[in-house]
Design a protein around this motif. Structure first.
Motif, PDB file in Angstrom:
ATOM      1  N   GLU A  35       0.825  -1.211   0.000  1.00 36.33           N
ATOM      2  CA  GLU A  35       0.000   0.000   0.000  1.00 36.33           C
ATOM      3  C   GLU A  35       0.861   1.264   0.000  1.00 36.33           C
ATOM      4  O   GLU A  35       0.510   2.280  -0.608  1.00 36.33           O
ATOM      5  N   ASP A  38       2.268   1.693  -3.522  1.00 33.86           N
ATOM      6  CA  ASP A  38       1.231   2.273  -4.386  1.00 33.86           C
ATOM      7  C   ASP A  38       1.110   3.776  -4.118  1.00 33.86           C
ATOM      8  O   ASP A  38       0.940   4.583  -5.041  1.00 33.86           O
ATOM      9  N   THR A  60       3.125  -6.100  -9.534  1.00 33.50           N
ATOM     10  CA  THR A  60       2.623  -5.304  -8.417  1.00 33.50           C
ATOM     11  C   THR A  60       3.757  -4.925  -7.465  1.00 33.50           C
ATOM     12  O   THR A  60       4.884  -5.399  -7.606  1.00 33.50           O
TER      13      THR A  60
END
Length: 233
Positions: A35, A38, A60
């Motif tokens: 997180e 991101d 990712t």
């Protein structure tokens, strides 16, 4: 009142400048602060130097940061594996610089930064390309290589529980590089799955004291297709 709980990932990462060195915890996929990564992509800083044990998996996390073109250089121990296609493509095309560091040396270089050690001699890497251009010295009948500490402008780490003072505990292997990275950066942001009241963490179980943490951000656990929750690896 000291309160290091940030309202959002964006608030916690505000102000990061282009060209910064970012230490990112994780070992493979264990303990990756997805997180926060991101949030770093959304924050927009470019020309970053990233320090991590690996160089991203799949599309990712760290791989997404590389794919977004935000990273100029990566310092790591294990850049290539079956799903490291993003790193592989960028490196082979000359778009990404790599500094390969043996894993023990990587951990110690980060720890040295946090401990205020100017440099240290280590036998690992002597006689190989990893020692090219570095000072060497014989110590106790064995050749050693001078290694420099790795300081970070920002550390992104994943913990399990934290309080408003920034004290942290970790879950199993998710601990990996997080504790040493927290000590080696000017600013440390930690994601946690649980924010607890002061005094709820056993002092003997606190791995990272709050003095090393700038912001704590609570993030939810990831729901699985079966309706449960994915463990905080």
């Amino acid at each position: 009142m000291v309160n290091k709980i940030a309202d959002s990932v964006a608030d916690a990462l505000a102000g990061l400048h282009d060209g910064a060195t970012v230490l990112i915890g994780g070992f493979g996929t264990a303990g990756i602060p997805a997180e926060l990564i991101d949030g770093l992509i959304a924050q927009g800083a470019r020309e970053l130097t990233v320090v991590n044990n690996n160089a991203g998996n799949g599309e990712t996390g760290l791989a997404a940061l590389l794919k977004a073109g935000r990273v100029r250089k990566i310092i790591c121990s294990f850049p290539r594996q079956a799903d490291s296609q993003v790193f592989d493509g960028l490196y082979r095309s000359g778009q990404l610089e790599l500094e390969l560091v043996p894993q023990g040396n990587l951990a110690e270089r980060i720890r040295a930064a946090g401990a205020g050690i100017g440099a240290f001699f280590c036998p690992t890497g002597y006689g190989t390309e990893l020692a090219a251009g570095k000072e060497t010295r014989e110590i106790g009948g064995r050749m050693h290589v001078l290694e420099m500490p790795i300081h970070g402008d920002l550390a992104l780490i994943k913990a399990e529980r934290g309080d408003r003072w920034g004290n942290l505990t970790y879950r199993q292997a998710a601990r990996n590089f997080g504790p040493v990275m927290a000590t080696a950066a000017k600013k440390t942001v930690a994601s946690v799955h649980e924010v607890v009241e002061l005094g709820a963490l056993d002092p003997e179980a606190v791995v990272t004291p709050g003095i090393f943490v700038t912001h704590v951000v609570r993030v939810p656990r990831v729901a699985t297709q079966a309706g449960g929750f994915k463990a905080a690896a």
